[in-house]
Design an enzyme around this catalytic site. Structure first.
Site, short mmCIF file in Angstrom:
data_model
loop_
_atom_site.label_atom_id
_atom_site.label_comp_id
_atom_site.label_asym_id
_atom_site.label_seq_id
_atom_site.Cartn_x
_atom_site.Cartn_y
_atom_site.Cartn_z
N TYR A 38 0.81 -1.17 -0.12
CA TYR A 38 -0.16 0.12 0.23
C TYR A 38 1.00 1.23 0.14
CZ TYR A 38 -3.11 3.65 1.65
OH TYR A 38 -4.18 4.52 1.76
N GLU A 116 -29.99 -1.92 15.04
CA GLU A 116 -28.58 -1.40 14.89
C GLU A 116 -28.13 -1.10 16.39
OE1 GLU A 116 -29.21 2.03 12.25
OE2 GLU A 116 -30.50 0.78 11.04
N LYS A 118 -26.46 1.04 18.92
CA LYS A 118 -26.52 2.23 19.17
C LYS A 118 -25.01 2.71 19.61
CE LYS A 118 -29.18 6.27 20.86
NZ LYS A 118 -27.81 7.02 21.68
N LYS A 298 -35.50 0.32 13.79
CA LYS A 298 -36.33 1.17 13.10
C LYS A 298 -37.07 0.49 12.18
CE LYS A 298 -32.03 4.08 12.59
NZ LYS A 298 -30.65 4.19 11.81
S1 IVH Z 1 -30.97 7.07 13.95
C1 IVH Z 1 -34.15 9.49 13.28
N1 IVH Z 1 -29.37 5.05 14.33
O1 IVH Z 1 -27.98 8.37 18.83
C2 IVH Z 1 -33.26 8.84 13.71
N2 IVH Z 1 -28.92 6.98 15.68
O2 IVH Z 1 -30.25 9.41 20.73
C3 IVH Z 1 -32.07 9.42 14.37
N3 IVH Z 1 -26.86 6.85 17.16
O3 IVH Z 1 -28.40 11.33 17.51
C4 IVH Z 1 -31.02 8.55 14.74
N4 IVH Z 1 -26.46 4.97 16.53
O4 IVH Z 1 -26.05 10.21 17.08
C5 IVH Z 1 -29.60 6.56 14.99
N5 IVH Z 1 -27.92 3.13 14.20
C6 IVH Z 1 -28.26 4.45 14.82
C7 IVH Z 1 -27.49 5.23 15.89
C8 IVH Z 1 -27.96 6.37 16.25
C9 IVH Z 1 -26.00 5.93 17.23
C10 IVH Z 1 -27.19 8.15 17.77
C11 IVH Z 1 -27.21 9.36 16.75
C12 IVH Z 1 -28.54 10.02 17.48
C13 IVH Z 1 -28.52 9.72 18.80
C14 IVH Z 1 -30.07 9.58 19.24
#
Ligand code: IVH
Length: 674
Positions: A38, A116, A118, A298
């Site tokens: 690389y 997912e 978090k 979601k």
């Molecule tokens: S979706 C409309 N997906 O968690 C949906 N958030 O408490 C908005 N976060 O501000 C967020 N992993 O920074 C989503 N797989 C994930 C996530 C995630 C971490 C964080 C994100 C958001 C916060 C909300």
């Protein structure tokens, strides 16, 4: 290379090759070439670009780190608001969520969810126009964030250009939403390095990531191992047919386009499966390389998401189930008082071992005596213990309902628990100190522990228990006595055999040859950490010179203030300090060179810095100069050899001119460093 078109096509081929290898390495964790191969490609790229700067593409892999720090953060309005999430705390909350959704959608269908992890990082918004990264911003208040493009571009796993893909077209405009984070092992490295260099230590990986993104100078972020996972989108302007219809497809499309996505995400057919998903992730949590604080659910169908919409700042179609807080409940067995190296008395609570956040803990130190009074913690009390990241466990609450009858409040000690000497209040009313110094056995043990520690003399195999035994047997009185220890004494100690005794004698012997910096640090002089020891050794270059330096001379040194200079000069004039150093001299300690292998090309220079700089911070400049052997002094005198003058230099500049000192501007100073 002959023609311009040859050059252009080789560059293009290199961009593709390097980006592909980089994606495999950084985003997929699955490199197919060695680092050396690389590097070779990258060197070829740099070579061609250097001779043909007119052809450098702004998205070339060489252009991730811009040259200049920014003046300030620009505000960026998100095209689509960045939402937050409602929380669920158990399976019931998730079932209620699922029920609300089916009712609203008026369906009997089992709802599919994208599940997912978090990530506990920092939310970011990346705008791609025709597949090219245009800008990146923080979440801010959800509507307006700050421009962090310069730092996001330094993240190797973030593509500057998306890959074309047959299944999903790259939208003309796409706001990618995701999380910037730092892996736990990298976080520990950063803190280890910061501690060693006397820099700011971050409380947790999230803070480290946020701190790195909040830098105006992209060089800082590029030096930090930031990572990114994309998990959603905001505004999108796409040809209808080929944009994903499902959240699981969004993640797939991201991955096809070269954006990193979390491999631990999954699709479930019902909320019950979603609950099982949570249990599995919770079980695996401690083995993940990064910190997560829950699972995000979601609704998988994007058309359903649309129908469901949002309430104020959170979507109706998503929820985060959080892990329970890392708090444990236990019973205090005893509260004792520990004596530190310089005599500070710290209350320590010992409790029934309990698991908090996956780690068994059995004691916590209580900050000071005010804290004991505030908590009113007593032996026998049932308490809640919190553990966050690598922070020392903390008692957060006493359950008064469970307090046993006849419990007694903890009295502030009046005598040193080790030597029974008097205690005095110092600095603040809350800190108690034993003033007996090395006449106090506990302080003696602590100073020997410090002397042998890894960043001091680095004597392997000499743990606390052994030191305690040796001190109690009066086999050693101070650190210098270690060099006269005989194997026959060691083999008599608990847990020692012939071999371990020989090994220890050898590592004591090996430690005799060391650097001046380590030796100074190992003496445990108050206010002299590793960074100060480094400054002292570079400035004076010999132990004798440090020993004879006056308080005023010490004040000349980078980062040494009146308190430290008082303690340092005091130490080398005290009978105790001088006696110990005499003993060391007769042990045959060899101080090899001031700092180890540093390149000391500025060894003869006494440099003063004035004004402010745009491409380097004053602190960084100072550190770099010191690393190269310069003495950095705070005032201009006839001894000064160079003045580095930034913007708004002040009176030092005219004084330096009067004295004929060489004056360098920022650019020349940076040349000097290189
Ligand atoms: S979706 C409309 N997906 O968690 C949906 N958030 O408490 C908005 N976060 O501000 C967020 N992993 O920074 C989503 N797989 C994930 C996530 C995630 C971490 C964080 C994100 C958001 C916060 C909300």
């Amino acid at each position: 290379m002959s023609s311009d078109s040859d050059v252009k096509s080789r560059l293009k081929a290199l961009y593709v090759l390097i980006n592909d290898h980089s994606h495999k390495y950084h985003a997929l964790d699955a490199p197919i070439v060695s680092d050396a191969e690389y590097d070779l490609l990258f060197q070829e790229l740099l070579f061609i670009e250097n001779s043909n700067p007119q052809f450098i593409d702004k998205n070339s892999p060489s252009q991730r780190v811009g040259s200049k720090p920014l003046e300030g953060f620009k505000k960026i309005t998100h095209l689509e608001q960045m939402l937050s999430l409602d929380n669920a705390f158990d399976g019931n909350d998730l079932q209620d969520f699922d029920k609300r959704i089916t009712e609203r959608l008026n369906t009997d269908e089992c709802i599919e969810y994208s599940c997912e992890p978090k990530l506990d990082g920092v939310a970011a918004n990346l705008l791609y126009r025709s597949g090219e990264l245009d800008y990146a911003s923080t979440r801010g208040d959800g509507k307006v964030g700050e421009d962090i493009t310069h730092n996001i571009r330094t993240i190797q796993s973030v593509p500057l250009k998306l890959n074309n893909n047959k299944s999903f077209d790259i939208p003309e405009l796409l706001e990618v939403r995701g999380e910037v984070f730092i892996e736990l092992k990298d976080f520990e490295e950063i803190n280890k390095h910061s501690k060693k260099n006397g820099l700011k230590v971050f409380a947790n990986p999230r803070n480290a990531a946020a701190g790195s993104l909040r830098q105006l100078d992209p060089k800082v972020a590029s030096g930090r191992p930031l990572k990114f996972f994309a998990h959603g989108f905001g505004s999108v302007n796409a040809g209808k047919e080929k944009f994903p219809q499902l959240q699981s497809e969004v993640l797939q499309a991201f991955s096809f386009w070269g954006l990193p996505v979390n491999p631990r995400s999954g699709l479930v057919k019902s909320i019950e499966e979603g609950i099982a998903f949570f249990n599995k992730i919770e079980k695996d949590r401690s083995s993940l390389p990064y910190e997560i604080d829950g699972v995000v659910y979601k609704v998988n169908k994007l058309s359903y998401q649309n129908t469901l919409g949002k309430v104020s700042r959170a979507p109706r179609w998503a929820i985060a189930r959080k892990f329970p807080a890392e708090v444990g409940i236990t019973i205090i067995k005893s509260i004792s008082f520990q004596v530190g190296r310089v005599g500070s008395i710290t209350p320590v609570a010992e409790f029934e071992p309990t698991i908090v956040g996956g780690v068994t803990i059995s004691h916590a130190s209580i900050h000071n005596f005010d804290e004991i009074a505030r908590l009113d913690v007593r032996e026998g009390d049932t308490v809640s213990i919190k553990r966050a990241g690598d922070v020392i466990p903390q008692i957060i609450r006493v359950d008064l309902d469970k307090r046993p009858p006849n419990s007694k409040a903890i009295n502030v000690p009046t005598k040193c628990p080790s030597c029974s000497g008097p205690l005095a209040k110092e600095e603040s009313e809350a800190i108690l100190k034993c003033k007996a110094g090395t006449n106090c056995t506990a302080q003696r043990i602590e100073s020997i522990k410090h002397f042998v520690s890894r960043n001091a003399m680095n004597i392997d195999g000499l743990g606390e228990k052994i030191i305690q035994q040796l001190v109690n047997l009066k086999a050693i009185d101070d650190p210098s006595d270690l060099y006269g220890l005989r194997k026959e004494v060691l083999v008599e100690l608990d847990g020692f055999a012939d071999k371990s005794a020989t090994n220890l004698i050898n590592s004591i012997k090996e430690s005799k040859t060391t650097t001046l910096q380590r030796f100074i640090y190992s003496l445990g002089i108050r206010e002299v950490g590793e960074a100060t020891a480094l400054n002292l050794s570079i400035y004076f270059k010999s132990l004798d010179k440090i020993m004879s330096a006056s308080e005023d001379e010490l004040l000349e040194i980078n980062d040494i203030g009146p308190v430290a200079s008082h303690y340092i000069a005091g130490y080398f004039r005290s009978k105790e300090g001088l006696d110990l150093l005499d003993k060391f001299k007769s042990c045959g300690i060899v101080l090899e060179n001031p700092v180890g292998n540093a390149d000391l090309k500025l060894g003869d220079q006494i440099i003063v810095i004035t004004g402010s700089f745009s491409n380097i911070s004053r602190r960084q400049l100072k550190e770099e100069l010191i690393r190269l052997g310069a003495k950095v002094s705070s005032s201009v005198s006839s001894k000064s050899t160079i003045l580095i003058a930034g913007e708004k230099p002040g009176s030092k500049l005219s004084k330096a001119k009067d004295l004929g000192v060489i004056i360098l501007d920022e650019e020349k100073a940076l040349d000097l460093l290189n």
